[in-house]
Each structure stands twice: as C-alpha cells, then as structure tokens.
Design an enzyme around this catalytic site. Structure first.
Site: not given
Ligand code: GLU
Length: 488
Positions: A259-260
């Site tokens: 997600k990062r």
C-alpha cells in the site's frame, strides 16, 4: 464441472492483488464453463473490519465478475460466510479427532513461552510437533481420565497431528512438485480456544464441502499447502488442484507491492476509495481498463496481443499463459491500457461515468467522440471538455513568442471577418487565408489553435470549431487578437 472460489478475508479493502486473484479465478472457471464462488473467510474476529465484505462484493460487481454463489445465495453448498458455518467445523474437527489426526492441547501461554525461549536460546524456531508434543500438555501425552476434566475446565486448542515422515510432496499446477521436510511442519492449531476454526482448517473443510476443483490464490499461500495437504490426507479426502499466482512486485521490480508503494509512487492500489485513499475508479479508470491491466499482471495470451475485453479474456485464458515469476506493477502501462479502452468505448457508454456537470453540457456526445482518443482516464474529460466550455484564460507564452505576431494578428483578423460575415468555417477556407497572408502553414495553424484553446495541444481544430457556437469562436479570436496587440 469446475468449481472455483475466491476466498477473501474481510480484514480491510481489497487491494489490487486480491482483485487480480478474483479475476484469475473468474477467468479460469468461466473459460471452462464452471461456477465462480465467493466465500468470505471471516473467522478471525480480531481482524474483522466492518464494511470490508461489502467493499469486496461491490468490487466484483463493478468489474463485472459475476458471482454464481456467494453470501446471500441459497444452495446446498452454503452458507458462504465462514462465521455462519461454525457448526460444520465443530462437526468436522470431531471427525478428525476420531481418526486420530487431531488432538486437544491445553498448554498455557507461559508453558509455550518457556518452550519458545528454549528454542530461541538454541537459535531454533519453536515448533510444536513430532519431536516435543509428548512432553507438552495434550491429549496425546495425557491419559483419558486426565483429559476429560481438562476439557470441561480449561481453555484448549485443537491441533493437527502431523505424523508425516521424510519429505512431503505437494503439487502446484504452475510450479510442479514442491518438496517440504515433514519435520518443518508443526502441529498447526486447527481450532482456537474461542471455538473458531483457524484459516487452515476452515479453508480445507470448506473447499472440500463446496466441492472446489481448483484453488487459485496468491503465492504467499504456497507455504500453507503442505499443511492443507496433511488435513486432506487426515480426512482421507482428495485434494483439489492448486495454482499459486505470482506476486505483484513493486514498480522497481524488487519486493512485493504494498500500500505504501502506492502513496510513494502516486498511484492507487485499491479498486475504489477506502477511507482516505482514492482508488482506480476515482483516478478515472474504467472497469474494462482495470480488468485488462490486472489480467496482464502475470498472464499473457502467448501472442503480442494486449488489449482484451473481459469476455475476450475468458475466451483467451489458459493456465499455460500464467507466469511463475513475479509481475512488476507498471502504472504507466495501466494508464495506457485504460486509454485504449476509453478510445474504443462509445460516448453513450462513457457519459454515464462522468460527473453530473459534464454529463449535461451541450452536444456532449459529439464532444466526447472528438476527444476520447486524447485522454488516459475519465478525469481527462474534465480538462478537455473544459476547452469547449471556457474561453482560455491564459496563453502558452512560449508558443506565442514563436509566432510572427503581426502577420498572425492580421490572419486571425481576416478569419474573424470571414466568420462574422457568415461564411463557411472550414480548413480549406482557413488555408486560403493563410496563403493570402503569406505565412507558413504551421504558424497559421498554431495561431488559431492558441486563440481557441490557449495552447498547442488539443483536438482537431476544425472539428472542435464545429462544436463551438459562432459567438464563442468570435469572442476567443477577439481576445487573442487583443492579446497580440498588447504584445506588439
Ligand atoms: N482468506 C485467504 C485470504 O484472504 C484466502 C487464501 C486462500 O485462497 O486459500 O487471502
């Protein structure tokens, strides 16, 4: 009849890795005229996130991955939420205990910590299994008369009894045989102290009872396969086939996409918005674009062809096209694929996807038709439709500097008169004016383009003017002529 399942855990929004798993399950089964099942694996109450199941089902719906059986379906294979199948797991764990393939374990947290500490001191990973279960507190080491009261008075878990010796061989349709040392597999917990099954147990029981023929899931589950196989063997059940899909890798190519990476690289990782994060849909992806791009993350048709509709993917899909190695995420490619699908879509299909203020503009169909091959996402329509709706508020200075202002001004003034007098606005008419003004064609075209849209890029100018009211064309020419006057 093939039956496959997508088995998400509602622990948060589905990220694109999960969407791709769903898609490959769908393609696999639909290409074989089978049944697509969605099973919600919600036995871990601690990780349950409200709204996640709805999000997952909405994603299926948006992308057109029609679910044949899932939450809400009445069928002999249901229910499709594991939290509604507790009785089934209770029943089946008893069968496994009766077969001598599972046992009760009463070890306290402290006792387990102590063992863990001992293992760590020897620089080993703690495993509860063949080599130490006899000295732990469980129904194998204790007598029946000791066990009976414990079952009444103490918390317990139920563990798998892994008796396998030597090497366990498991098979993945993509990777062939995978070998694991039996001793490496501990006696996994199958039922937790709260009476809920663990993932491993519920997953196997359900795949068996739901008559799943092929399990397709992410590569991260490959290490679980030997455990699952032991459970199948414990019951004496035939296991389904297994396909573990390649990981989706970071854009740089190393490591799993997280997600990062999305926030770092400025691209979405969710299909649509979740709390503060925007998804592909908000970024202007159409479902055809997203589906097509995800299908190419780990699969190819064996030809150079890259553009497919969902139906075409179903027809073209085969497991021989799946790759073993990780698939690098490439947002630019995703945008390109999306652009091709927008280009190929009819305005009547695109218009309902636009925000209300764009849907309602005059001659929106014709305008979309003219510009749809120039946008990558639906958001591009905001800008390009804006070219029709608003007069340029500024001009590309660099481009203006390159114009011979005086001759361009004369040319545009001439053209303005031509339009005002009601004569036809066409390319050939304008070319005539350029010729009369004795300036280069490029200059003349650029001058008109800047006057109308403020910049050098944009749709075909004459088709564009066809869709503008005459008064607006005149206004834009006036504004630019004034601007040129000031700069002379
Ligand atoms: N519930 C698991 C997950 O969320 C499914 C793994 C499987 O398909 O067996 O990924």
């Amino acid at each position: 009849m093939e039956r496959v399942r997508f088995a998400p855990s509602p622990t948060g929004p589905l990220h694109i890795g999960g969407v791709r798993t769903a898609l490959f399950n769908y393609l696999y089964t639909k290409s074989r005229k089978g049944v697509f099942v969605v099973r919600v694996e919600d036995t871990d109450q601690n990780r349950y996130v409200p709204g996640a199941e709805e999000y997952i089902l909405k994603t299926m719906d948006w992308l057109g991955l029609e679910v044949d059986e899932g939450p809400g379906t009445e069928s002999p294979w249901g229910p499709y939420r594991q939290s509604e199948r507790k009785d089934i797991y209770q029943n089946y764990i008893q069968k496994l205990i009766e077969k001598g393939k599972a046992y009760y374990a009463f070890d306290s947290k402290e006792a387990l910590e102590l063992e863990r500490g001992k293992a760590e001191a020897k620089k080993e990973a703690f495993k509860y299994g063949q080599h130490n279960r006899h000295r732990m507190k469980n129904s194998l080491s204790l007598s029946t008369s000791e066990v009976t009261p414990l079952l009444k008075n103490e918390d317990y878990v139920i563990r798998l009894k892994n008796d396998a010796l030597g090497t366990i061989k498991v098979q993945d349709e993509l990777r062939g045989n995978v070998h694991v040392e039996a001793i490496e597999i501990d006696d996994k917990i199958l039922m937790k102290a709260d009476g809920m099954p663990t993932y491993h147990f519920a997953n196997v029981v359900d795949d068996h009872l739901m008559e799943i023929t092929c399990v397709i899931r992410g590569e991260e589950w490959l290490p679980s396969l030997p455990i699952h196989q032991l459970i199948y063997e414990g019951f004496g059940w035939e296991a389904p086939k297994f396909i573990h899909l390649p990981l989706i890798l970071k854009p740089e190519g190393k490591g799993k996409l997280s997600k990062r990476d999305g926030s770092k690289g400025g691209f979405p990782v969710f299909p649509f918005h979740w709390e503060g994060s925007v998804g592909f849909r908000e970024r202007g992806f159409i479902k055809e674009g997203l589906v097509n791009y995800l299908a190419l993350l780990g699969w190819n048709s064996g030809t150079d062809r890259e553009l497919f509709s969902l139906k075409e993917l179903v027809d073209a899909f085969g497991i021989e096209g799946l790759q073993k190695g990780g698939a690098r995420f490439d947002y630019k490619k995703a945008l390109w694929i999306n652009a091709q699908h927008i280009k190929g879509a009819s305005p009547s299909k695109l218009i309902p996807l636009l925000p209300p203020h764009l849907k309602e503009i005059n001659s929106v169909e014709e305008k979309i038709e003219l510009i749809k091959d120039r946008v990558e996402t639906l958001l591009g329509f905001n800008e390009l439709l804006g070219l029709f709706e608003e007069n340029p508020t500024q001009y590309d200075k660099k481009a203006v500097r390159k114009l011979e202002s005086k001759s361009c001004k004369n040319l545009l003034t001439e053209f303005r008169l031509h339009i005002e007098s009601g004569q036809q606005i066409s390319k050939s008419e304008y070319m005539g004016k350029i010729k009369d003004a004795a300036i280069k064609t490029g200059q003349g075209m650029q001058a008109l383009r800047i006057a109308l849209v403020g910049q050098l890029a944009g749709p075909d100018l004459f088709a564009f003017m066809d869709l503008l009211p005459k008064s607006v064309i005149l206004e834009r020419l006036d504004n630019f002529i004034k601007y040129l006057n000031q700069s002379l």
